[in-house]
Design a protein around this motif. Structure first.
Motif, mmCIF file in Angstrom:
data_model
loop_
_atom_site.group_PDB
_atom_site.id
_atom_site.type_symbol
_atom_site.label_atom_id
_atom_site.label_comp_id
_atom_site.label_asym_id
_atom_site.label_seq_id
_atom_site.Cartn_x
_atom_site.Cartn_y
_atom_site.Cartn_z
ATOM 1 N N LYS A 1 0.848 -1.186 0.000
ATOM 2 C CA LYS A 1 0.000 0.000 0.000
ATOM 3 C C LYS A 1 0.887 1.242 0.000
ATOM 4 N N PHE A 2 0.737 2.095 -1.022
ATOM 5 C CA PHE A 2 1.395 3.401 -1.015
ATOM 6 C C PHE A 2 0.746 4.269 -2.088
ATOM 7 N N GLU A 3 1.030 5.556 -2.027
ATOM 8 C CA GLU A 3 0.481 6.483 -3.024
ATOM 9 C C GLU A 3 1.599 7.317 -3.624
ATOM 10 N N GLN A 4 1.343 7.811 -4.830
ATOM 11 C CA GLN A 4 2.301 8.708 -5.485
ATOM 12 C C GLN A 4 1.590 9.998 -5.877
ATOM 13 N N ARG A 5 2.203 11.106 -5.543
ATOM 14 C CA ARG A 5 1.607 12.411 -5.888
ATOM 15 C C ARG A 5 1.978 12.798 -7.317
ATOM 16 N N PRO A 6 1.156 13.620 -7.966
ATOM 17 C CA PRO A 6 1.496 14.067 -9.318
ATOM 18 C C PRO A 6 2.851 14.772 -9.325
ATOM 19 N N GLY A 7 3.681 14.412 -10.281
ATOM 20 C CA GLY A 7 4.989 15.050 -10.422
ATOM 21 C C GLY A 7 6.055 14.515 -9.493
ATOM 22 N N GLU A 8 5.669 13.579 -8.640
ATOM 23 C CA GLU A 8 6.630 13.064 -7.658
ATOM 24 C C GLU A 8 7.553 12.019 -8.289
ATOM 25 N N PHE A 9 8.813 12.031 -7.866
ATOM 26 C CA PHE A 9 9.769 10.987 -8.249
ATOM 27 C C PHE A 9 9.861 10.032 -7.067
ATOM 28 N N LEU A 10 9.320 8.842 -7.261
ATOM 29 C CA LEU A 10 9.234 7.869 -6.168
ATOM 30 C C LEU A 10 10.092 6.661 -6.515
ATOM 31 N N SER A 11 10.920 6.210 -5.581
ATOM 32 C CA SER A 11 11.700 4.995 -5.819
ATOM 33 C C SER A 11 11.224 3.880 -4.908
ATOM 34 N N ILE A 12 11.280 2.665 -5.462
ATOM 35 C CA ILE A 12 10.973 1.466 -4.689
ATOM 36 C C ILE A 12 12.282 0.713 -4.526
ATOM 37 N N VAL A 13 12.724 0.522 -3.299
ATOM 38 C CA VAL A 13 13.910 -0.306 -3.088
ATOM 39 C C VAL A 13 13.529 -1.502 -2.232
ATOM 40 N N GLY A 14 14.215 -2.594 -2.467
ATOM 41 C CA GLY A 14 13.923 -3.791 -1.685
ATOM 42 C C GLY A 14 14.907 -4.874 -2.047
ATOM 43 N N PRO A 15 15.011 -5.893 -1.205
ATOM 44 C CA PRO A 15 15.979 -6.962 -1.438
ATOM 45 C C PRO A 15 15.727 -7.673 -2.760
ATOM 46 N N SER A 16 16.782 -8.271 -3.290
ATOM 47 C CA SER A 16 16.684 -8.996 -4.548
ATOM 48 C C SER A 16 15.593 -10.078 -4.468
ATOM 49 N N GLY A 17 14.793 -10.147 -5.494
ATOM 50 C CA GLY A 17 13.781 -11.199 -5.573
ATOM 51 C C GLY A 17 12.564 -10.985 -4.689
ATOM 52 N N LEU B 1 5.425 -6.174 -8.715
ATOM 53 C CA LEU B 1 4.675 -4.973 -8.333
ATOM 54 C C LEU B 1 4.476 -4.050 -9.539
ATOM 55 N N LEU B 2 5.551 -3.810 -10.299
ATOM 56 C CA LEU B 2 5.417 -2.927 -11.463
ATOM 57 C C LEU B 2 4.470 -3.526 -12.499
ATOM 58 N N ARG B 3 4.536 -4.847 -12.676
ATOM 59 C CA ARG B 3 3.620 -5.493 -13.641
ATOM 60 C C ARG B 3 2.172 -5.324 -13.195
ATOM 61 N N CYS B 4 1.928 -5.411 -11.898
ATOM 62 C CA CYS B 4 0.555 -5.199 -11.402
ATOM 63 C C CYS B 4 0.131 -3.743 -11.600
ATOM 64 N N ILE C 1 6.512 2.187 -19.637
ATOM 65 C CA ILE C 1 7.393 1.374 -18.798
ATOM 66 C C ILE C 1 8.698 1.101 -19.534
ATOM 67 N N VAL C 2 9.810 1.223 -18.813
ATOM 68 C CA VAL C 2 11.132 0.884 -19.363
ATOM 69 C C VAL C 2 11.684 -0.271 -18.544
ATOM 70 N N PHE C 3 12.060 -1.335 -19.239
ATOM 71 C CA PHE C 3 12.547 -2.530 -18.554
ATOM 72 C C PHE C 3 14.066 -2.523 -18.467
ATOM 73 N N GLN C 4 14.563 -3.381 -17.615
ATOM 74 C CA GLN C 4 16.001 -3.482 -17.389
ATOM 75 C C GLN C 4 16.745 -3.935 -18.643
ATOM 76 N N ASP C 5 16.177 -4.902 -19.335
ATOM 77 C CA ASP C 5 16.924 -5.580 -20.388
ATOM 78 C C ASP C 5 16.718 -4.886 -21.730
ATOM 79 N N TYR C 6 17.539 -3.840 -21.970
ATOM 80 C CA TYR C 6 17.321 -3.048 -23.183
ATOM 81 C C TYR C 6 17.592 -3.864 -24.447
ATOM 82 N N LEU D 1 7.212 4.295 -15.530
ATOM 83 C CA LEU D 1 7.657 3.203 -14.657
ATOM 84 C C LEU D 1 9.009 2.717 -15.159
ATOM 85 N N LEU D 2 9.982 2.653 -14.274
ATOM 86 C CA LEU D 2 11.341 2.251 -14.660
ATOM 87 C C LEU D 2 11.757 1.067 -13.795
#
Ligand SMILES: Nc1ncnc2c1ncn2[C@@H]1O[C@H](COP(=O)(O)OP(=O)(O)OP(=O)(O)O)[C@@H](O)[C@H]1O
Ligand SMILES: [Mg+2]
Length: 255
Positions: free
Chosen positions: A24-40, A46-49, A77-82, A154-155
């Protein structure tokens, strides 16, 4: 002001394995929000959802208060594997134009040229992806994502496969694009320093199944600078805080 994006208690399992646990979280218009978390832990899930490429088992994702069912046009959306993201048989110009087939050719050309210029690839506009360096390919992916004029970008680990200097150049480019285009940007990264440097706010996730451990506001002034910003006490304190949270997660997982 209503949020541009509201992730409302979403849970997701693959078979019997829970991956997201009431996020659960929200993003404000114009906000740069990062999601960090352990590998896997479930960041890409989450991004796919959020992009509606996949439905959560419970909970919902809202854009300005409304749910949506298909990958929407206001989101890119921009994925890791260019190396797999671009069409190898199309030039930079044609790759960037790909999502604009519904637009007349004159406007399409103008928008493509503006997007390519915004990522500093004008000199390479008629080259093919295999003629470009990794960083240039990722700039092409960025051009393709902004040319459709999304509200939300989404990056997913977009800088993970490039060398260190290219990475910091891309970080500065994305900050600049987000601010100039007034985008709301949601960046998934495992790099704590990157998250602090680029964000207005950071959402820290737990190990799998992922839940929100903490939300941290990053009140560093703009313009940000790779040297000056990273030497400030505020930056170092934030980096310490986020590292400590991630490390506690890793430890709790090993016990
Ligand atoms: N389509 C799928 N079917 C089954 N399991 C999956 C699927 N996609 C991901 N998983 C599993 O779900 C978990 C979370 O994966 P996900 O890719 O969302 O994590 P992540 O945080 O993005 O990982 P990374 O840090 O490696 O990018 C992993 O255990 C992964 O093996
Ligand atoms: Mg991932």
């Amino acid at each position: 002001m209503p949020s541009i994006l509201a992730v409302e208690s979403i849970s997701k399992s693959y078979g019997s394995a829970p991956v997201l646990d009431g996020l659960k979280f929200e993003q404000r218009p114009g906000e740069f929000l990062s999601i960090v978390g352990p590998s896997g832990c479930g960041k890409s899930t989450l991004l796919r959802c959020i992009a509606s490429l996949m439905q959560p088992n419970s909970g919902s994702v809202r854009h300005k208060g409304n749910t949506f069912a298909e990958p929407p046009s206001w989101l890119s959306i921009v994925f890791q594997d260019y190396s797999r993201a671009l069409f190898p048989w199309l030039t930079v110009r044609q790759n960037v134009a790909f999502g604009l087939h519904h637009i007349g050719s004159r406007e399409r050309d103008e928008r493509v040229q503006a997007a390519v210029q915004a990522v500093n690839l004008t000199h390479a506009i008629d080259l093919y992806p295999w003629q470009l360096s990794g960083g240039m390919q990722q700039r092409c992916s960025l051009a393709r994502s902004i040319v459709v004029r999304p509200e939300l970008l989404l990056l997913d680990e977009p800088f993970a496969s490039v060398d260190a200097q290219t990475r910091i150049d891309l970080q500065d480019l994305v900050i600049d694009l987000s601010r100039r285009m007034n985008l709301s940007t949601l960046l998934v990264t495992h790099d704590v320093e990157e998250a602090v440097y680029m964000s207005d706010r950071i959402v820290v996730l737990s190990t799998r199944p992922a839940r929100v451990v903490e939300e941290i506001t990053v009140d560093l002034p703009y313009p940000r600078d790779q040297l000056a910003t990273k030497e400030t006490p505020d930056f170092l304190q934030l980096r310490h805080q986020v590292y400590t949270l991630i490390r506690a997660q890793a430890k709790s997982n090993n016990n």
